[in-house]
Design an enzyme around this catalytic site. Structure first.
Site, mmCIF file in Angstrom:
data_model
loop_
_atom_site.group_PDB
_atom_site.id
_atom_site.type_symbol
_atom_site.label_atom_id
_atom_site.label_comp_id
_atom_site.label_asym_id
_atom_site.label_seq_id
_atom_site.Cartn_x
_atom_site.Cartn_y
_atom_site.Cartn_z
ATOM 1 N N GLU A 27 2.751 7.377 11.662
ATOM 2 C CA GLU A 27 1.977 7.315 10.619
ATOM 3 C C GLU A 27 0.730 6.725 10.848
ATOM 4 O O GLU A 27 0.480 6.018 11.994
ATOM 5 C CB GLU A 27 2.762 6.544 9.264
ATOM 6 C CG GLU A 27 3.157 4.936 10.019
ATOM 7 C CD GLU A 27 3.078 4.017 8.966
ATOM 8 O OE1 GLU A 27 2.166 4.066 8.269
ATOM 9 O OE2 GLU A 27 3.898 3.094 8.963
ATOM 10 N N LYS A 88 -5.345 4.725 1.114
ATOM 11 C CA LYS A 88 -4.054 4.573 1.540
ATOM 12 C C LYS A 88 -3.237 5.939 0.639
ATOM 13 O O LYS A 88 -3.413 6.027 -0.582
ATOM 14 C CB LYS A 88 -3.190 3.602 0.898
ATOM 15 C CG LYS A 88 -1.822 3.204 1.199
ATOM 16 C CD LYS A 88 -1.153 1.972 0.583
ATOM 17 C CE LYS A 88 0.228 1.777 0.494
ATOM 18 N NZ LYS A 88 0.802 0.720 0.198
ATOM 19 N N VAL A 108 4.664 6.430 5.045
ATOM 20 C CA VAL A 108 5.748 6.847 5.814
ATOM 21 C C VAL A 108 6.002 8.238 4.484
ATOM 22 O O VAL A 108 6.433 9.256 5.167
ATOM 23 C CB VAL A 108 6.973 6.115 5.505
ATOM 24 C CG1 VAL A 108 8.395 6.691 5.893
ATOM 25 C CG2 VAL A 108 6.661 4.776 6.533
ATOM 26 N N ASP A 138 8.989 -0.945 -9.341
ATOM 27 C CA ASP A 138 8.207 -0.612 -8.005
ATOM 28 C C ASP A 138 9.059 -0.312 -6.868
ATOM 29 O O ASP A 138 9.444 -0.963 -6.355
ATOM 30 C CB ASP A 138 7.296 -1.778 -7.734
ATOM 31 C CG ASP A 138 6.081 -1.393 -6.687
ATOM 32 O OD1 ASP A 138 6.394 -0.276 -6.200
ATOM 33 O OD2 ASP A 138 5.077 -2.094 -6.401
ATOM 34 N N SER A 140 8.948 2.425 -3.810
ATOM 35 C CA SER A 140 8.193 3.198 -2.579
ATOM 36 C C SER A 140 8.530 4.641 -2.584
ATOM 37 O O SER A 140 10.036 5.056 -2.614
ATOM 38 C CB SER A 140 8.358 2.550 -1.375
ATOM 39 O OG SER A 140 7.374 3.540 -0.449
ATOM 40 N N ALA A 141 7.587 5.477 -2.555
ATOM 41 C CA ALA A 141 7.931 7.048 -2.456
ATOM 42 C C ALA A 141 8.356 7.295 -1.194
ATOM 43 O O ALA A 141 8.845 8.429 -0.901
ATOM 44 C CB ALA A 141 6.682 7.832 -2.601
ATOM 45 N N ASP A 142 8.566 6.423 -0.155
ATOM 46 C CA ASP A 142 9.080 6.443 1.002
ATOM 47 C C ASP A 142 10.642 6.823 0.952
ATOM 48 O O ASP A 142 11.222 7.720 1.571
ATOM 49 C CB ASP A 142 8.898 5.395 1.974
ATOM 50 C CG ASP A 142 7.597 4.986 2.390
ATOM 51 O OD1 ASP A 142 6.742 5.470 2.237
ATOM 52 O OD2 ASP A 142 7.443 3.885 2.918
ATOM 53 N N LYS A 159 10.566 -3.411 5.128
ATOM 54 C CA LYS A 159 9.935 -4.531 5.395
ATOM 55 C C LYS A 159 10.563 -5.555 4.704
ATOM 56 O O LYS A 159 10.946 -5.527 3.429
ATOM 57 C CB LYS A 159 8.607 -4.028 4.719
ATOM 58 C CG LYS A 159 7.702 -3.100 5.350
ATOM 59 C CD LYS A 159 6.290 -3.129 5.055
ATOM 60 C CE LYS A 159 5.771 -2.210 6.008
ATOM 61 N NZ LYS A 159 5.938 -0.730 5.391
HETATM 62 N N1 PSU Z 1 2.777 -1.092 7.657
HETATM 63 C C1 PSU Z 1 1.815 -2.080 7.201
HETATM 64 N N2 PSU Z 1 1.160 -2.019 6.057
HETATM 65 C C2 PSU Z 1 1.468 -0.958 5.183
HETATM 66 C C3 PSU Z 1 2.318 0.136 5.484
HETATM 67 C C4 PSU Z 1 2.726 -0.349 6.835
HETATM 68 O O1 PSU Z 1 1.648 -2.977 8.020
HETATM 69 O O2 PSU Z 1 0.647 -1.072 4.232
HETATM 70 C C5 PSU Z 1 2.613 1.342 4.721
HETATM 71 C C6 PSU Z 1 3.717 2.200 5.065
HETATM 72 O O3 PSU Z 1 2.970 3.323 5.625
HETATM 73 C C7 PSU Z 1 4.705 2.347 4.198
HETATM 74 C C8 PSU Z 1 3.771 2.005 3.131
HETATM 75 O O4 PSU Z 1 4.929 3.676 4.118
HETATM 76 O O5 PSU Z 1 3.130 0.803 3.440
HETATM 77 C C9 PSU Z 1 4.602 1.730 1.675
HETATM 78 O O6 PSU Z 1 3.747 1.249 0.849
HETATM 79 P P1 PSU Z 1 4.415 1.546 -0.775
HETATM 80 O O7 PSU Z 1 5.207 0.218 -0.918
HETATM 81 O O8 PSU Z 1 2.908 1.283 -1.686
HETATM 82 O O9 PSU Z 1 5.140 2.795 -1.031
HETATM 83 MN MN MN Z 2 4.674 0.992 -5.164
#
Ligand code: PSU
Ligand code: MN
Length: 313
Positions: A27, A88, A108, A138, A140-142, A159
């Site tokens: 990624e 992003k 991701v 909230d 993530s779409a992951d 995380k």
């Molecule tokens: N690693 C980091 N910072 C980030 C991410 C990864 O140190 O911002 C990214 C990853 O790509 C992950 C995404 O898929 O944050 C998730 O963000 P969100 O919760 O907005 O979906």
């Molecule tokens: Mn989010």
């Protein structure tokens, strides 16, 4: 609209796919938003080299001036890593970035979508996104993208700034196997323990490849391979938890919302930990790249929608 015109495959990925050699997706939000410069470019190059040493071709995925890159040439990686205001890009943002000829790092979720279209079956990241703490809805779409795409995602868990029990529940709902690499316990990104259990366990990359192939044959989508970071880089739970609490509170006070939350909190944790968390982050990313390459070498190649693979002999 023809799919292929939006994509550009690196020479290395093209040649690997033509030969039916394994490819590992990487990624790029970690490059554009996750790590400070110049560590970001260095890490990206190191991960690529680790994948190569493991016998697979690296495909770092991202968007440069509207083009979906599946694998980057060195100058492209440099350009993205040094971009002043990269977007992003989660799944929902891909089309806008392409249509508006913008540049950005793929999360991701977005990386999964692009990798699946290119027929890539293994993907290495740091920690996936998931269900956030204290923030209503909230998520993530992951997670939803993982459920849909037939890839193995190698990560060090989700995380640690997230609601980990909630994230595991959501993955269960979505039918995503969470397989521990030589462990029963779901790793918590910076630390090896979370007190939570994986849904399954494998002892080797080869065993994971067999499990994944079986999952796909049975109609399943993505699988997580959760690998704890190496012991010498791991942080103790009690240590990291305090920093995370402070970072989350700061985000709330500052009114940070939506896409900005994850990068903000991770950066704040890094400041508070005096770079201890950054070191752990780099170590786990590299560890995951190596395991991903090994999994990829045990899978038989497949043709993506881009149709780049010649028919298997
Ligand atoms: N690693 C980091 N910072 C980030 C991410 C990864 O140190 O911002 C990214 C990853 O790509 C992950 C995404 O898929 O944050 C998730 O963000 P969100 O919760 O907005 O979906
Ligand atoms: Mn989010």
């Amino acid at each position: 609209m023809a799919l292929a015109k939006f994509y550009k495959l690196s020479k290395e990925v093209q040649s690997a796919q033509r030969r039916g050699w394994p490819v590992v997706a990487l990624e790029s939000t970690v490059i554009t938003h996750g790590l400070p410069q110049p560590e970001n470019l260095k890490l990206a190059q190191e991960m690529e080299d680790i994948v190569r040493a493991g016998g697979a071709a690296p495909a770092t995925i991202g968007v440069l001036k509207g083009q979906l890159l599946v694998g980057m040439e060195e100058e492209e990686l440099q350009e993205l890593a040094q971009d002043k205001a990269p977007r992003k890009l989660s799944s929902r943002d891909l089309a806008a970035a392409v249509a508006q000829e913008a540049s950005g790092g793929t999360t991701v979720a977005a990386t999964l979508r692009v990798a699946a279209q290119a027929g890539i079956q293994v993907f290495a990241t740091g920690g996936i996104g998931g269900v956030h703490r204290n923030a209503a809805r909230d998520v993530s779409a992951d997670l939803s993208e993982l459920a849909r795409r037939q890839l193995v995602v190698v990560c060090a868990g989700a995380k640690a700034i997230l609601d980990l029990p909630g994230t595991l529940e959501e993955l269960e709902t979505l039918g995503v196997p969470v397989i521990g690499y030589q462990t029963d316990e779901f790793p918590a990104f910076y630390s090896r323990e979370s007190g939570l259990r994986n849904s399954g366990r494998v002892e080797s990359a080869e065993e994971m490849a067999t499990l994944a192939q079986t999952h796909w044959t049975l109609g399943g989508g993505g699988l997580l391979l959760a690998a704890p970071l190496p012991g010498d880089a791991a942080l103790a739970h009690e240590q990291i938890d305090g920093w995370i609490e402070v970072a989350l509170k700061d985000a709330q006070v500052e009114g940070v919302r939506g896409q900005a939350v994850t990068p903000y909190v991770l950066k704040r944790v890094s400041e508070l930990s005096g770079d201890k968390s950054l070191k752990a982050n780099l170590a786990l990313l590299k560890n995951n790249a190596g395991i991903a390459a090994e999994v990829a070498t045990h899978l038989s190649p497949k043709t993506g929608q881009l149709g780049l693979l010649p028919k298997q002999a």
